[in-house]
Design an enzyme around this catalytic site. Structure first.
Site, PDB file in Angstrom:
ATOM      1  N   ASP A 165      -1.526 -10.137  -5.477  1.00  0.00           N
ATOM      2  CA  ASP A 165      -2.867  -9.752  -5.039  1.00  0.00           C
ATOM      3  C   ASP A 165      -3.299 -10.673  -3.901  1.00  0.00           C
ATOM      4  O   ASP A 165      -3.446 -11.876  -4.096  1.00  0.00           O
ATOM      5  CB  ASP A 165      -3.797  -9.907  -6.252  1.00  0.00           C
ATOM      6  CG  ASP A 165      -5.131  -9.211  -6.047  1.00  0.00           C
ATOM      7  OD1 ASP A 165      -5.448  -8.888  -4.896  1.00  0.00           O
ATOM      8  OD2 ASP A 165      -5.839  -9.017  -7.043  1.00  0.00           O
ATOM      9  N   GLU A 180      -2.719  -5.015  -3.159  1.00  0.00           N
ATOM     10  CA  GLU A 180      -2.310  -5.309  -4.529  1.00  0.00           C
ATOM     11  C   GLU A 180      -1.111  -4.481  -4.939  1.00  0.00           C
ATOM     12  O   GLU A 180      -1.032  -3.300  -4.580  1.00  0.00           O
ATOM     13  CB  GLU A 180      -3.444  -4.860  -5.446  1.00  0.00           C
ATOM     14  CG  GLU A 180      -4.037  -5.870  -6.352  1.00  0.00           C
ATOM     15  CD  GLU A 180      -5.041  -5.184  -7.251  1.00  0.00           C
ATOM     16  OE1 GLU A 180      -4.795  -5.109  -8.447  1.00  0.00           O
ATOM     17  OE2 GLU A 180      -6.050  -4.681  -6.725  1.00  0.00           O
TER      18      GLU A 180
END
Length: 399
Positions: A12, A103
């Site tokens: 992320d 992500e």
DNA sequence: TCTGGGGTCCTAGGACCC
DNA sequence: TCTGGGGTCCTAGGACCC
């Protein structure tokens, strides 16, 4: 079914849009800054320290942090950076499941010893993203997708956290209920009103009482997650199931003609994306938001999937006209359009009434589809018997 | 916290079918 | 003719995520 060791990675990028700006503009580094004009799309960690958050409007942000610097978004730069990072992901393992622009999940369970342990792979991944793209990325490693995501969230920013199988519940149970995927403000309130604030308390609660509080799907889901029971695999090649676009209208009063013009823009934006992606859709949804912040939707499902601007505009306009009076009375502040029920334009599904089993009518229907989708690329039709009708998937010619 | 833009999944009722 | 059970699709709305 599940791997017995921690080999799912959740990666992320930190404060993604803001970090790209700080990377490209040295004078923004180390300073509280945010991306977005009226409303904040991303805030740097320096700005977050003052309480600035995503979706906050700039005026509120300034009252919290008078020195905040705001910059206009540069979507092109962000998607370029995202592509570069995803190249590194795919170079690490073929099993990459994108979740959003910043992500992804990576499954590294199948990689041999030569590449290293999952932890070594994660360390390497972070180093490469920083060296090759110039961005900080947080990485969680665990046995399940859910826990890997929780781990990356906990170690942010610029962190790495590996949760070994024998530490899972000790790690998970002290966390607040909001750590569970699917618990937002409403669900958290419902649980808090019963004195439940931690994941451990959810886990202790038992399946049936949780279902009683939250409904079947939500209850079962949270019960499973609270025990780190998450069998979902990392899936590649997923496709979007809807495409949409929306426009905030501000507080200005709009004439109906103006609204129709805005609708055309929305339809145009969406159908261009449909055609670029070789997709067609059947369900047209209009989204409305009014001056009092109530919102609702109206939808219509066509009998045939399409990516045609004219067809989608026609259907959308009917939905808009039906609410004409109401829109004039209540201040409309947002208009949105979503096309759902998406299918690939390469295998067009044409639904036909039952009577058209006979071949002349079928041929005619096939010609219609052929005309609509550029013809020559469509070579073959297969009949599938279907309740209430026949479905004809049109397959592109092999060559 | 007075609100951007892009999505996902679930629920519930009604229509319709077998 | 009436009734029940089971299934799918559509529509509208709610909650959530980044």
């Amino acid at each position: 079914m599940c791997s017995t060791r921690a080999s799912i990675i959740h990666a992320d990028l930190d404060a993604f849009y803001a970090s790209v700006e700080q990377r490209d503009h040295p004078h923004l580094r180390g300073k509280p800054m945010a991306v977005g004009g009226g409303v904040i799309l991303a805030a740097s960690y320096e700005a977050r320290a003052f309480g600035v958050r995503t979706a906050m409007n700039l005026r509120t942000a300034r009252s919290l942090c008078p020195n905040i610097i705001s910059v206009d978004p540069r979507m092109d730069a962000y998607s370029r950076a995202s592509k570069e990072v995803f190249e590194i992901f795919k170079d690490t393992t073929p099993l990459v499941e994108p979740i959003s622009i910043d992500e992804a999940f990576l499954d590294v369970s199948g990689l041999g010893r030569l590449v290293g342990s999952p932890t070594e792979i994660a360390v390497n991944l972070r180093a490469r993203v920083l060296a090759e793209v110039g961005l900080a990325i947080s990485v969680g490693v665990a046995r399940t997708k859910f826990l890997a995501k929780v781990a990356s969230g906990v170690c942010k920013p610029d962190g790495l956290l590996v949760v070994e199988p024998d530490e899972e519940l000790a790690f998970l149970h002290p966390l607040p209920v909001q750590a569970l995927w699917g618990v937002g403000p409403k669900t958290a309130d419902k649980l808090a009103s019963r004195g439940i604030t931690t994941v451990g308390q959810v886990a202790a609660l038992g399946d049936r009482s949780l279902v009683g509080i939250l409904g079947r799907a939500s209850g079962n889901h949270l019960h499973a997650l609270a025990h780190n029971n998450d069998p979902r695999r990392v899936v590649t090649g997923k496709r979007r199931s809807s495409i949409g676009s929306q426009r905030a209208l501000g507080s200005k009063q709009r004439s109906f003609a103006e609204l129709e013009a805005i609708l055309l823009e929305l339809v145009d934006r969406v159908t261009v994306r449909l055609r670029d992606g070789h997709r067609v859709g059947r369900t047209i949804t209009l989204r409305f938001r009014f001056g009092d912040f109530t919102r609702d939707t109206r939808s219509h499902t066509l009998s045939e999937a399409t990516c045609s601007t004219a067809e989608i505009l026609d259907a959308a306009r009917v939905l808009l006209v039906a609410r004409r009076g109401e829109i004039a009375e209540r201040q409309l502040t947002l208009l949105g359009l979503t096309i759902g029920n998406l299918a690939s334009a390469d295998t067009v599904q044409q639904s036909l009434p039952f009577e058209t089993r006979s071949s002349p009518e079928l041929d005619e229907a096939i010609d219609r589809v052929r005309g609509k989708f550029g013809g020559s690329s469509i070579g073959r039709a297969t009949l599938v018997n279907h309740k209430g009708g026949l479905t004809v998937p049109m397959l592109p010619d092999p060559q």
